[in-house]
Design an enzyme around this catalytic site. Structure first.
Site, PDB file in Angstrom:
ATOM      1  N   ASN A  89       0.604  -1.214   0.095  1.00  0.00           N
ATOM      2  CA  ASN A  89       0.021   0.057   0.031  1.00  0.00           C
ATOM      3  C   ASN A  89       0.853   1.413  -0.032  1.00  0.00           C
ATOM      4  O   ASN A  89       1.852   1.215   0.552  1.00  0.00           O
ATOM      5  CB  ASN A  89      -0.881  -0.006   1.163  1.00  0.00           C
ATOM      6  CG  ASN A  89      -1.888  -1.007   1.207  1.00  0.00           C
ATOM      7  OD1 ASN A  89      -2.151  -1.658   0.217  1.00  0.00           O
ATOM      8  ND2 ASN A  89      -2.500  -1.581   2.257  1.00  0.00           N
ATOM      9  N   HIS A 106       5.945  -0.744  -2.631  1.00  0.00           N
ATOM     10  CA  HIS A 106       5.427   0.103  -4.074  1.00  0.00           C
ATOM     11  C   HIS A 106       5.475   1.413  -3.654  1.00  0.00           C
ATOM     12  O   HIS A 106       4.884   2.011  -4.412  1.00  0.00           O
ATOM     13  CB  HIS A 106       4.079  -0.544  -4.286  1.00  0.00           C
ATOM     14  CG  HIS A 106       4.010  -1.908  -4.949  1.00  0.00           C
ATOM     15  ND1 HIS A 106       2.877  -2.737  -4.966  1.00  0.00           N
ATOM     16  CD2 HIS A 106       5.001  -2.876  -5.122  1.00  0.00           C
ATOM     17  CE1 HIS A 106       3.049  -4.029  -5.341  1.00  0.00           C
ATOM     18  NE2 HIS A 106       4.653  -3.898  -5.544  1.00  0.00           N
ATOM     19  N   LEU A 199     -10.881 -11.315   2.476  1.00  0.00           N
ATOM     20  CA  LEU A 199     -12.169 -11.508   2.388  1.00  0.00           C
ATOM     21  C   LEU A 199     -12.539 -12.558   1.881  1.00  0.00           C
ATOM     22  O   LEU A 199     -13.554 -13.468   1.979  1.00  0.00           O
ATOM     23  CB  LEU A 199     -12.822 -10.377   1.533  1.00  0.00           C
ATOM     24  CG  LEU A 199     -13.366  -9.235   2.515  1.00  0.00           C
ATOM     25  CD1 LEU A 199     -14.136  -8.271   1.331  1.00  0.00           C
ATOM     26  CD2 LEU A 199     -14.364  -9.514   3.511  1.00  0.00           C
ATOM     27  N   ALA A 216     -10.828  -7.523   7.465  1.00  0.00           N
ATOM     28  CA  ALA A 216      -9.723  -7.399   8.275  1.00  0.00           C
ATOM     29  C   ALA A 216      -9.820  -6.778   9.512  1.00  0.00           C
ATOM     30  O   ALA A 216      -9.272  -7.212  10.551  1.00  0.00           O
ATOM     31  CB  ALA A 216      -8.632  -6.526   7.579  1.00  0.00           C
TER      32      ALA A 216
HETATM   33  C1  BV8 Z   1       8.679  -6.102 -11.116  1.00  0.00           C
HETATM   34  C2  BV8 Z   1       1.228   1.254  -8.029  1.00  0.00           C
HETATM   35  C3  BV8 Z   1      10.905  -6.691 -11.700  1.00  0.00           C
HETATM   36  C4  BV8 Z   1       0.762   1.688  -6.708  1.00  0.00           C
HETATM   37  C5  BV8 Z   1       1.060  -1.151  -8.431  1.00  0.00           C
HETATM   38  C6  BV8 Z   1       5.417 -12.945 -12.723  1.00  0.00           C
HETATM   39  C7  BV8 Z   1       4.365 -13.511 -13.648  1.00  0.00           C
HETATM   40  C8  BV8 Z   1       3.604 -12.647 -14.218  1.00  0.00           C
HETATM   41  C9  BV8 Z   1       4.121 -11.115 -14.099  1.00  0.00           C
HETATM   42  C10 BV8 Z   1       4.925 -10.615 -13.496  1.00  0.00           C
HETATM   43  C11 BV8 Z   1       5.513 -11.747 -12.645  1.00  0.00           C
HETATM   44  N1  BV8 Z   1       6.467 -10.947 -12.154  1.00  0.00           N
HETATM   45  C12 BV8 Z   1       6.706  -9.835 -12.384  1.00  0.00           C
HETATM   46  C13 BV8 Z   1       5.495  -9.534 -13.148  1.00  0.00           C
HETATM   47  C14 BV8 Z   1       5.196  -8.150 -13.767  1.00  0.00           C
HETATM   48  C15 BV8 Z   1       4.045  -7.258 -12.422  1.00  0.00           C
HETATM   49  C16 BV8 Z   1       3.123  -7.904 -12.495  1.00  0.00           C
HETATM   50  O1  BV8 Z   1       2.972  -8.726 -11.381  1.00  0.00           O
HETATM   51  N2  BV8 Z   1       2.044  -8.083 -13.151  1.00  0.00           N
HETATM   52  C17 BV8 Z   1       0.820  -8.816 -12.762  1.00  0.00           C
HETATM   53  C18 BV8 Z   1      -0.238  -7.987 -12.981  1.00  0.00           C
HETATM   54  C19 BV8 Z   1       0.930 -10.184 -13.564  1.00  0.00           C
HETATM   55  N3  BV8 Z   1       5.209  -6.903 -11.586  1.00  0.00           N
HETATM   56  C20 BV8 Z   1       5.677  -5.824 -11.846  1.00  0.00           C
HETATM   57  O2  BV8 Z   1       5.873  -5.115 -12.776  1.00  0.00           O
HETATM   58  C21 BV8 Z   1       6.588  -5.333 -10.426  1.00  0.00           C
HETATM   59  N4  BV8 Z   1       7.987  -5.131 -10.597  1.00  0.00           N
HETATM   60  O3  BV8 Z   1       8.271  -7.315 -11.171  1.00  0.00           O
HETATM   61  O4  BV8 Z   1      10.100  -5.652 -11.240  1.00  0.00           O
HETATM   62  C22 BV8 Z   1      11.017  -6.271 -13.023  1.00  0.00           C
HETATM   63  C23 BV8 Z   1      11.240  -5.074 -13.558  1.00  0.00           C
HETATM   64  C24 BV8 Z   1      11.363  -4.615 -14.782  1.00  0.00           C
HETATM   65  C25 BV8 Z   1      11.364  -5.603 -15.688  1.00  0.00           C
HETATM   66  C26 BV8 Z   1      10.947  -6.965 -15.333  1.00  0.00           C
HETATM   67  C27 BV8 Z   1      11.041  -7.193 -13.914  1.00  0.00           C
HETATM   68  C28 BV8 Z   1       6.040  -3.966  -9.908  1.00  0.00           C
HETATM   69  C29 BV8 Z   1       4.594  -4.102  -9.413  1.00  0.00           C
HETATM   70  C30 BV8 Z   1       4.266  -2.929  -8.828  1.00  0.00           C
HETATM   71  C31 BV8 Z   1       2.953  -2.357  -9.193  1.00  0.00           C
HETATM   72  N5  BV8 Z   1       2.246  -1.289  -8.611  1.00  0.00           N
HETATM   73  N6  BV8 Z   1       0.714   0.022  -8.203  1.00  0.00           N
HETATM   74  C32 BV8 Z   1      -0.500   2.307  -6.492  1.00  0.00           C
HETATM   75  O5  BV8 Z   1      -0.939   3.202  -7.253  1.00  0.00           O
HETATM   76  O6  BV8 Z   1      -0.848   2.096  -5.494  1.00  0.00           O
HETATM   77  S1  BV8 Z   1       0.117  -2.386  -8.437  1.00  0.00           S
HETATM   78  C33 BV8 Z   1      -1.084  -2.460  -7.258  1.00  0.00           C
HETATM   79  O7  BV8 Z   1      -1.492  -3.682  -7.127  1.00  0.00           O
HETATM   80  C34 BV8 Z   1      -0.907  -1.757  -5.785  1.00  0.00           C
HETATM   81  O8  BV8 Z   1       0.560  -1.448  -5.500  1.00  0.00           O
HETATM   82  C35 BV8 Z   1      -1.171  -2.873  -4.902  1.00  0.00           C
HETATM   83  O9  BV8 Z   1      -0.767  -2.641  -3.835  1.00  0.00           O
HETATM   84  C36 BV8 Z   1      -0.804  -4.008  -5.836  1.00  0.00           C
HETATM   85  C37 BV8 Z   1      -1.411  -5.173  -5.234  1.00  0.00           C
HETATM   86  O10 BV8 Z   1      -3.085  -5.068  -5.289  1.00  0.00           O
HETATM   87  P1  BV8 Z   1      -3.790  -5.746  -3.790  1.00  0.00           P
HETATM   88  O11 BV8 Z   1      -2.974  -4.837  -3.009  1.00  0.00           O
HETATM   89  O12 BV8 Z   1      -3.583  -7.077  -3.572  1.00  0.00           O
HETATM   90  O13 BV8 Z   1      -5.062  -5.026  -4.162  1.00  0.00           O
HETATM   91  P2  BV8 Z   1      -6.528  -5.926  -4.785  1.00  0.00           P
HETATM   92  O14 BV8 Z   1      -7.368  -5.005  -5.099  1.00  0.00           O
HETATM   93  O15 BV8 Z   1      -5.868  -6.932  -6.014  1.00  0.00           O
HETATM   94  O16 BV8 Z   1      -6.881  -7.117  -3.923  1.00  0.00           O
HETATM   95  C38 BV8 Z   1      -7.547  -6.509  -2.414  1.00  0.00           C
HETATM   96  C39 BV8 Z   1      -7.884  -7.753  -1.825  1.00  0.00           C
HETATM   97  O17 BV8 Z   1      -8.425  -7.370  -0.515  1.00  0.00           O
HETATM   98  C40 BV8 Z   1      -8.645  -8.799  -2.530  1.00  0.00           C
HETATM   99  O18 BV8 Z   1      -8.191 -10.010  -2.523  1.00  0.00           O
HETATM  100  C41 BV8 Z   1      -9.952  -8.407  -1.549  1.00  0.00           C
HETATM  101  O19 BV8 Z   1     -10.863  -9.749  -1.403  1.00  0.00           O
HETATM  102  C42 BV8 Z   1      -9.464  -8.169  -0.229  1.00  0.00           C
HETATM  103  N7  BV8 Z   1     -10.298  -7.240   0.600  1.00  0.00           N
HETATM  104  C43 BV8 Z   1     -11.080  -6.301   0.269  1.00  0.00           C
HETATM  105  N8  BV8 Z   1     -11.683  -5.820   1.451  1.00  0.00           N
HETATM  106  C44 BV8 Z   1     -10.964  -6.474   2.419  1.00  0.00           C
HETATM  107  C45 BV8 Z   1     -10.382  -7.308   2.015  1.00  0.00           C
HETATM  108  N9  BV8 Z   1      -9.596  -8.340   2.833  1.00  0.00           N
HETATM  109  C46 BV8 Z   1      -9.800  -8.067   4.129  1.00  0.00           C
HETATM  110  N10 BV8 Z   1     -10.625  -7.208   4.636  1.00  0.00           N
HETATM  111  C47 BV8 Z   1     -11.464  -6.441   3.897  1.00  0.00           C
HETATM  112  N11 BV8 Z   1     -12.175  -5.399   4.488  1.00  0.00           N
END
Ligand code: BV8
Ligand code: ZN
Length: 230
Positions: A89, A106, A199, A216
């Protein structure tokens, strides 16, 4: 249980009123990821990206830490051993709740980064395109956020901690973004107990030895109380 590592995601801040990313009406339903969270998007339209993070900064400043953030700060204060919180976050709710050993992998909304010299400084509430770097004076300020395709921060410290972890918990994260989604595999390799608190089951949920489902603010304080009783 001496070494605890906790990974948090947007779900832990949801009950503080901050939107998650992948919910049906979440941030990625309102904005294209490619436009607002990649270096290419920033190069194409910096105004759009700076405005997106100005909006997020305003929302994050208005939000208050909730019972889950507070419980993790309590665990850090009362646990007899090491505890590291690694958050994806960009809000500052963990530190405002009292967490101290914390990595913002991040980046952070309250920080600005110079794209020319890597200098960091506290971001103003409203950043502008072309803001000058206080160190080198280049008009190269950008939000200090790790976008897709960029390297997350402090990975060496995170992997060092995961290599020695006894208990790994992932809270409020959907397990879709790497490398964070791969931390559970690292923790298992180290022989750790692993627990997912969310969740719903995440994309990597099957890799955890334990799953606790629910909001949470209810699940995390209960889980923390249980750990402190061990
Ligand atoms: C990198 C900016 C090396 C911040 C964000 C392997 C396979 C495939 C692809 C890749 C791989 N490895 C790397 C990659 C590429 C890529 C990636 O992962 N792509 C994905 C989409 C496949 N990763 C990267 O590029 C990363 N860097 O690997 O570096 C590199 C470098 C160069 C060249 C090659 C390699 C960089 C990733 C950074 C991304 N930045 N955003 C911002 O604006 O805030 S991502 C964004 O997603 C946020 O940062 C966020 O934190 C992150 C994760 O999301 P979550 O926090 O999980 O949020 P989400 O909404 O998805 O889920 C919420 C959850 O909470 C749900 O499950 C829900 O049920 C639950 N929930 C909801 N309410 C509640 C709850 N739980 C409990 N209580 C509640 N009340
Ligand atoms: Zn600079």
């Amino acid at each position: 249980m001496s070494n605890i590592v906790i990974l948090t995601g947007a779900g832990i801040s949801a009950e503080s009123g901050l939107e998650t990313f992948r919910a049906e009406t979440g941030l990625w339903a309102q904005h294209r990821v490619e436009d607002v969270a990649t270096p290419e998007g920033f190069a194409r339209d910096p105004r759009l990206v700076v405005d997106f993070y100005n909006m997020r900064r305003e929302q994050a400043e208005a939000a208050q830490p909730n019972a889950a953030h507070e419980a993790l700060a309590r665990l850090e204060a009362e646990h007899d051993g090491n505890l590291l919180v690694v958050t994806q976050n960009v809000d500052s709710l963990h530190e405002r709740a009292g967490s101290r050993n914390l990595i913002h992998m991040h980046g952070a909304l309250n920080s600005a980064l110079c794209a020319a010299c890597d200098h960091r400084w506290p971001a103003s509430m409203v950043m502008n395109v072309g803001d000058k770097c206080p160190s080198c004076a280049a008009p190269a300020a950008r939000p200090d956020i790790v976008w897709f395709g960029e390297m997350p921060y402090q990975m060496d410290q995170i992997f060092d901690a995961l290599a020695q972890v006894d208990l790994f918990a992932a809270i409020g994260t959907s397990g879709n973004v790497y490398p964070a989604a791969g931390f559970v595999a690292e923790a298992r390799r180290a022989g750790a107990e692993t627990v997912e608190i969310n969740l719903e089951r995440s994309a990597v949920g099957s890799q955890f030895s334990n799953v606790i489902l629910g909001p949470a603010t209810r699940t995390v304080p209960d889980w923390v109380a249980g750990i402190l009783k061990r």
